[in-house]
Scaffold this motif. Structure first.
Motif, mmCIF file in Angstrom:
data_model
loop_
_atom_site.group_PDB
_atom_site.id
_atom_site.type_symbol
_atom_site.label_atom_id
_atom_site.label_comp_id
_atom_site.label_asym_id
_atom_site.label_seq_id
_atom_site.Cartn_x
_atom_site.Cartn_y
_atom_site.Cartn_z
ATOM 1 N N ARG A 1 0.853 -1.189 0.000
ATOM 2 C CA ARG A 1 0.000 0.000 0.000
ATOM 3 C C ARG A 1 0.885 1.234 0.000
ATOM 4 O O ARG A 1 1.310 1.719 1.044
ATOM 5 N N THR A 2 1.151 1.726 -1.189
ATOM 6 C CA THR A 2 1.966 2.916 -1.379
ATOM 7 C C THR A 2 1.264 3.814 -2.381
ATOM 8 O O THR A 2 0.763 3.332 -3.398
ATOM 9 N N VAL A 3 1.210 5.101 -2.081
ATOM 10 C CA VAL A 3 0.575 6.067 -2.977
ATOM 11 C C VAL A 3 1.457 7.301 -3.105
ATOM 12 O O VAL A 3 2.309 7.561 -2.265
ATOM 13 N N ARG A 4 1.228 8.038 -4.172
ATOM 14 C CA ARG A 4 1.871 9.340 -4.363
ATOM 15 C C ARG A 4 0.781 10.386 -4.334
ATOM 16 O O ARG A 4 -0.210 10.274 -5.063
ATOM 17 N N VAL A 5 0.977 11.391 -3.488
ATOM 18 C CA VAL A 5 -0.038 12.433 -3.326
ATOM 19 C C VAL A 5 0.624 13.802 -3.202
ATOM 20 O O VAL A 5 1.771 13.908 -2.764
ATOM 21 N N PRO A 6 -0.104 14.869 -3.567
ATOM 22 C CA PRO A 6 0.402 16.208 -3.263
ATOM 23 C C PRO A 6 0.240 16.451 -1.761
ATOM 24 O O PRO A 6 -0.404 15.668 -1.057
ATOM 25 N N ALA A 7 0.807 17.522 -1.279
ATOM 26 C CA ALA A 7 0.766 17.821 0.160
ATOM 27 C C ALA A 7 -0.653 17.786 0.727
ATOM 28 O O ALA A 7 -0.880 17.244 1.804
ATOM 29 N N GLU A 8 -1.604 18.330 -0.031
ATOM 30 C CA GLU A 8 -2.980 18.370 0.479
ATOM 31 C C GLU A 8 -3.640 16.992 0.522
ATOM 32 O O GLU A 8 -4.712 16.837 1.102
ATOM 33 N N GLY A 9 -2.993 15.974 -0.020
ATOM 34 C CA GLY A 9 -3.540 14.623 0.020
ATOM 35 C C GLY A 9 -3.011 13.770 1.153
ATOM 36 O O GLY A 9 -3.499 12.663 1.374
ATOM 37 N N ILE A 10 -2.028 14.267 1.879
ATOM 38 C CA ILE A 10 -1.428 13.480 2.964
ATOM 39 C C ILE A 10 -2.457 13.175 4.047
ATOM 40 O O ILE A 10 -2.646 12.026 4.443
ATOM 41 N N ASN A 11 -3.128 14.196 4.507
ATOM 42 C CA ASN A 11 -4.077 14.045 5.608
ATOM 43 C C ASN A 11 -5.159 13.024 5.283
ATOM 44 O O ASN A 11 -5.401 12.096 6.046
ATOM 45 N N GLY A 12 -5.811 13.191 4.151
ATOM 46 C CA GLY A 12 -6.903 12.291 3.780
ATOM 47 C C GLY A 12 -6.460 10.859 3.580
ATOM 48 O O GLY A 12 -7.159 9.916 3.965
ATOM 49 N N THR A 13 -5.283 10.686 2.989
ATOM 50 C CA THR A 13 -4.777 9.334 2.743
ATOM 51 C C THR A 13 -4.481 8.612 4.044
ATOM 52 O O THR A 13 -4.952 7.495 4.274
ATOM 53 N N VAL A 14 -3.701 9.244 4.907
ATOM 54 C CA VAL A 14 -3.326 8.595 6.170
ATOM 55 C C VAL A 14 -4.554 8.418 7.061
ATOM 56 O O VAL A 14 -4.728 7.369 7.688
ATOM 57 N N ALA A 15 -5.431 9.407 7.102
ATOM 58 C CA ALA A 15 -6.660 9.286 7.902
ATOM 59 C C ALA A 15 -7.508 8.120 7.399
ATOM 60 O O ALA A 15 -8.101 7.378 8.193
ATOM 61 N N GLY A 16 -7.554 7.945 6.085
ATOM 62 C CA GLY A 16 -8.304 6.828 5.517
ATOM 63 C C GLY A 16 -7.713 5.485 5.898
ATOM 64 O O GLY A 16 -8.449 4.534 6.212
ATOM 65 N N TRP A 17 -6.393 5.402 5.861
ATOM 66 C CA TRP A 17 -5.741 4.151 6.258
ATOM 67 C C TRP A 17 -6.025 3.834 7.719
ATOM 68 O O TRP A 17 -6.300 2.687 8.071
#
Length: 86
Positions: free
Chosen positions: A27-43
């Protein structure tokens, strides 16, 4: 005489970050800075967990505070790096 390429204004590249979930292999993704919060919160939500450290991680990465960001990421069981340009 200046070449045309010197006159073209280039916008600075927006950094992309690579996030790896250490609890779920692959489970690895590439996101812009504004995507960090949502991605980690989702995990974390997948595990039934919520943590205010997610906001801290996103802020620290955006501020370039890498020592602190890596310490917070460790507690969240994620890895965060600047993604190499494709």
């Amino acid at each position: 005489m200046r070449s045309l390429t010197c006159l073209v204004r280039r916008s600075p590249a927006t950094p992309t970050y690579q996030l790896t979930d250490r609890l779920h292999e692959g489970r690895t993704v590439r996101v812009p800075a504004e995507g960090i919060n949502g991605t980690v919160a989702g995990w974390l939500a997948d595990l039934g967990v919520h943590s205010p450290l997610v906001d801290d991680l996103a802020r620290l990465v955006c501020e370039g505070e890498w020592v602190a960001a890596h310490a917070v990421a460790e507690r969240l069981s994620v890895e965060v790096t600047v993604a190499p340009h494709a």
